[in-house]
Motif scaffolding. Sequence first.
Motif, PDB file in Angstrom:
ATOM      1  N   GLN A  13     -13.652   8.022   6.966  1.00  0.00           N
ATOM      2  CA  GLN A  13     -14.748   7.431   6.193  1.00  0.00           C
ATOM      3  C   GLN A  13     -14.286   6.460   5.117  1.00  0.00           C
ATOM      4  N   ASN A  14     -13.097   6.660   4.564  1.00  0.00           N
ATOM      5  CA  ASN A  14     -12.709   5.922   3.366  1.00  0.00           C
ATOM      6  C   ASN A  14     -11.388   5.166   3.474  1.00  0.00           C
ATOM      7  N   SER A  15     -10.965   4.822   4.674  1.00  0.00           N
ATOM      8  CA  SER A  15      -9.708   4.077   4.801  1.00  0.00           C
ATOM      9  C   SER A  15      -9.807   2.717   4.109  1.00  0.00           C
ATOM     10  N   ASP A  16     -10.989   2.101   4.116  1.00  0.00           N
ATOM     11  CA  ASP A  16     -11.160   0.811   3.442  1.00  0.00           C
ATOM     12  C   ASP A  16     -10.952   0.929   1.941  1.00  0.00           C
ATOM     13  N   VAL A  17     -11.380   2.044   1.360  1.00  0.00           N
ATOM     14  CA  VAL A  17     -11.181   2.279  -0.068  1.00  0.00           C
ATOM     15  C   VAL A  17      -9.688   2.425  -0.361  1.00  0.00           C
ATOM     16  N   CYS A  18      -8.984   3.184   0.466  1.00  0.00           N
ATOM     17  CA  CYS A  18      -7.543   3.369   0.289  1.00  0.00           C
ATOM     18  C   CYS A  18      -6.823   2.019   0.317  1.00  0.00           C
ATOM     19  N   VAL A  19      -7.165   1.190   1.279  1.00  0.00           N
ATOM     20  CA  VAL A  19      -6.523  -0.122   1.411  1.00  0.00           C
ATOM     21  C   VAL A  19      -6.847  -0.995   0.203  1.00  0.00           C
TER      22      VAL A  19
ATOM     23  N   PRO B 163       1.985  -8.483   9.289  1.00  0.00           N
ATOM     24  CA  PRO B 163       1.511  -7.892  10.548  1.00  0.00           C
ATOM     25  C   PRO B 163       1.690  -6.365  10.530  1.00  0.00           C
ATOM     26  N   ASP B 164       0.644  -5.675  10.847  1.00  0.00           N
ATOM     27  CA  ASP B 164       0.623  -4.207  10.898  1.00  0.00           C
ATOM     28  C   ASP B 164       0.805  -3.536   9.535  1.00  0.00           C
ATOM     29  N   GLY B 165       0.782  -4.276   8.428  1.00  0.00           N
ATOM     30  CA  GLY B 165       0.971  -3.689   7.098  1.00  0.00           C
ATOM     31  C   GLY B 165      -0.086  -2.663   6.763  1.00  0.00           C
ATOM     32  N   THR B 166      -1.334  -2.990   6.994  1.00  0.00           N
ATOM     33  CA  THR B 166      -2.426  -2.061   6.714  1.00  0.00           C
ATOM     34  C   THR B 166      -2.332  -0.834   7.605  1.00  0.00           C
ATOM     35  N   GLN B 167      -2.036  -1.047   8.879  1.00  0.00           N
ATOM     36  CA  GLN B 167      -1.929   0.076   9.811  1.00  0.00           C
ATOM     37  C   GLN B 167      -0.774   1.003   9.427  1.00  0.00           C
ATOM     38  N   ARG B 168       0.355   0.428   9.030  1.00  0.00           N
ATOM     39  CA  ARG B 168       1.499   1.254   8.598  1.00  0.00           C
ATOM     40  C   ARG B 168       1.136   2.085   7.365  1.00  0.00           C
ATOM     41  N   TYR B 169       0.435   1.461   6.422  1.00  0.00           N
ATOM     42  CA  TYR B 169       0.030   2.178   5.215  1.00  0.00           C
ATOM     43  C   TYR B 169      -0.885   3.351   5.569  1.00  0.00           C
ATOM     44  N   LEU B 170      -1.907   3.099   6.380  1.00  0.00           N
ATOM     45  CA  LEU B 170      -2.831   4.180   6.744  1.00  0.00           C
ATOM     46  C   LEU B 170      -2.135   5.266   7.550  1.00  0.00           C
TER      47      LEU B 170
ATOM     48  N   GLN C  79      -1.830   9.345   6.664  1.00  0.00           N
ATOM     49  CA  GLN C  79      -2.145  10.421   7.605  1.00  0.00           C
ATOM     50  C   GLN C  79      -0.971  11.389   7.737  1.00  0.00           C
ATOM     51  N   GLU C  80       0.243  10.855   7.809  1.00  0.00           N
ATOM     52  CA  GLU C  80       1.431  11.706   7.945  1.00  0.00           C
ATOM     53  C   GLU C  80       1.619  12.582   6.713  1.00  0.00           C
ATOM     54  N   LYS C  81       1.485  12.002   5.521  1.00  0.00           N
ATOM     55  CA  LYS C  81       1.635  12.786   4.286  1.00  0.00           C
ATOM     56  C   LYS C  81       0.566  13.864   4.193  1.00  0.00           C
TER      57      LYS C  81
ATOM     58  N   ALA D  53      12.442  20.901  -4.947  1.00  0.00           N
ATOM     59  CA  ALA D  53      11.824  21.374  -6.185  1.00  0.00           C
ATOM     60  C   ALA D  53      11.278  20.210  -7.009  1.00  0.00           C
ATOM     61  N   VAL D  54      11.333  19.001  -6.434  1.00  0.00           N
ATOM     62  CA  VAL D  54      10.835  17.810  -7.126  1.00  0.00           C
ATOM     63  C   VAL D  54       9.667  17.231  -6.337  1.00  0.00           C
ATOM     64  N   GLY D  55       8.531  17.132  -6.999  1.00  0.00           N
ATOM     65  CA  GLY D  55       7.372  16.479  -6.410  1.00  0.00           C
ATOM     66  C   GLY D  55       7.418  15.000  -6.738  1.00  0.00           C
ATOM     67  N   TYR D  56       6.988  14.189  -5.794  1.00  0.00           N
ATOM     68  CA  TYR D  56       7.031  12.738  -5.997  1.00  0.00           C
ATOM     69  C   TYR D  56       5.623  12.166  -5.865  1.00  0.00           C
ATOM     70  N   ILE D  57       5.216  11.391  -6.867  1.00  0.00           N
ATOM     71  CA  ILE D  57       3.932  10.703  -6.839  1.00  0.00           C
ATOM     72  C   ILE D  57       4.192   9.295  -6.310  1.00  0.00           C
ATOM     73  N   HIS D  58       3.704   9.032  -5.115  1.00  0.00           N
ATOM     74  CA  HIS D  58       3.887   7.719  -4.492  1.00  0.00           C
ATOM     75  C   HIS D  58       2.888   6.708  -5.020  1.00  0.00           C
ATOM     76  N   PHE D  59       1.703   7.188  -5.349  1.00  0.00           N
ATOM     77  CA  PHE D  59       0.621   6.278  -5.709  1.00  0.00           C
ATOM     78  C   PHE D  59      -0.292   6.996  -6.678  1.00  0.00           C
TER      79      PHE D  59
END
Length: 174
Positions: A20-26, A46-53, A57-59, A90-96
Amino acid sequence: MVIENALDAPLSFRPVNLNQNSDVCVRFFEDMLLCAFGSAQKLHDPDGTQRYLQSLQEKATEIPGSIVHAWDETQIVGQIEMSLLKAEPAVGYIHFFYLTPEWRSRGAGKLLLAYATDFFAGLGCERMRLSVSETNQRAAQFYRHHGWIDIGARQDKPELRLRLMEKAIGLMRV
């Protein structure tokens, strides 16, 4: 999870619904790239948006609840993407870490930090890390104000001019 804030309006945190909200994420990711680096070209390759989404999904699959949207009563106003460091579990990482412009400098950022801290504490983490662009002084100041320590330049991507910041989870100061 609902966290009250000084704005007299609660923020709720819900797992991102990519259907529902992939456009918001992008859109949020593009704005972050512009704020931090002055360009969103990486996303428009090329494929930048697809790689990000796909990475979202993987995370989200690897650690449920690690990719969340912050909602006010009616709309999405922020996003957090988190994972565990493979070399240091033991370390959490904030990517975004993102808030829409109208929600910045209003106290909502500390609510996102509180969510991330609680999330990582629940996974048994002792510390949190994130990267901040050397050109994004507003973000660096926000993190320092909330007790984060600059632990040096990121060595793996020197061309991005990123600083690593870290905070012990037991020392949450909002």
